[in-house]
Design a protein around this motif. Sequence first.
Motif, short mmCIF file in Angstrom:
data_model
loop_
_atom_site.label_atom_id
_atom_site.label_comp_id
_atom_site.label_asym_id
_atom_site.label_seq_id
_atom_site.Cartn_x
_atom_site.Cartn_y
_atom_site.Cartn_z
N GLN A 37 -52.46 39.07 -78.65
CA GLN A 37 -53.75 39.01 -77.38
C GLN A 37 -54.52 38.60 -78.25
N PRO A 40 -58.16 33.73 -76.00
CA PRO A 40 -57.88 33.90 -74.20
C PRO A 40 -56.14 34.09 -73.79
N ARG A 42 -54.52 36.93 -75.03
CA ARG A 42 -53.71 38.65 -73.71
C ARG A 42 -54.02 37.58 -71.90
N HIS A 43 -54.73 36.98 -71.86
CA HIS A 43 -54.82 36.44 -69.87
C HIS A 43 -53.27 35.50 -70.43
N THR A 44 -52.07 36.14 -69.11
CA THR A 44 -51.16 35.76 -69.13
C THR A 44 -51.03 34.44 -68.33
N TRP A 45 -51.85 33.68 -68.05
CA TRP A 45 -52.45 31.87 -67.66
C TRP A 45 -52.36 30.97 -68.70
N ALA A 46 -53.51 31.61 -69.65
CA ALA A 46 -53.58 30.96 -70.69
C ALA A 46 -52.60 30.94 -71.12
#
Length: 201
Positions: A37, A40, A42-46
């Motif tokens: 993570q 960024p 850590r975000h699925t979209w990134a």
Amino acid sequence: MQRRELETAAANYSYLRGLLYIPLGGLLVLSALGNWQVGPLRHTWAFLLVVLVIAAVAVAINRYYNERYGRLTPSTAQEVRAGIGLVLAVALMLGGATLLRSHASWSLDLPVNAIAVCFALVMLVTYAIGIGLKIHHVVIWGMVLVAGALPVWNGADPSNIGLLLAAAGVILTGVFDHRLFVQTFGSPRAIDYENGDAAAR
């Protein structure tokens, strides 16, 4: 050209397009960073956005090979061998990693890096079945295998570091495979010149 020579050329064409290993190595690095993570990621979209970028790079590289060198199709026997190699690779990766170090009741739970060990074995087996092991395959994946097999991986799960070791091995293999590819099939500029391509003049 004899049938055997054509089959060998097709096999070399399939296995030695080493630049395609660079995005694969990037995907392995991305997986490790995503698991940690980092930033960024850590975000699925990134994470998915970077996957799409890597996929676009792979498509561009594949187009480069097709446009500069054309296409060669492996024989049925070679495709069968490749299929067998894929099945063995999946079984070795999943079964081997679980056996060496996991939470399974039948795991040996050894202080090794199971991902690095199994990935190295998979690559060695795949090349051995496909086109035969070259010196750089043995050196690169032998080093990854030894690094992963050292009994120093105690404590937390070292899988992400194993992914990074595998990524380094994949990218190095790709560079040397591409070098061998060019030695085997010639430089694209030479091919374009022979075909009268104005861009190569």
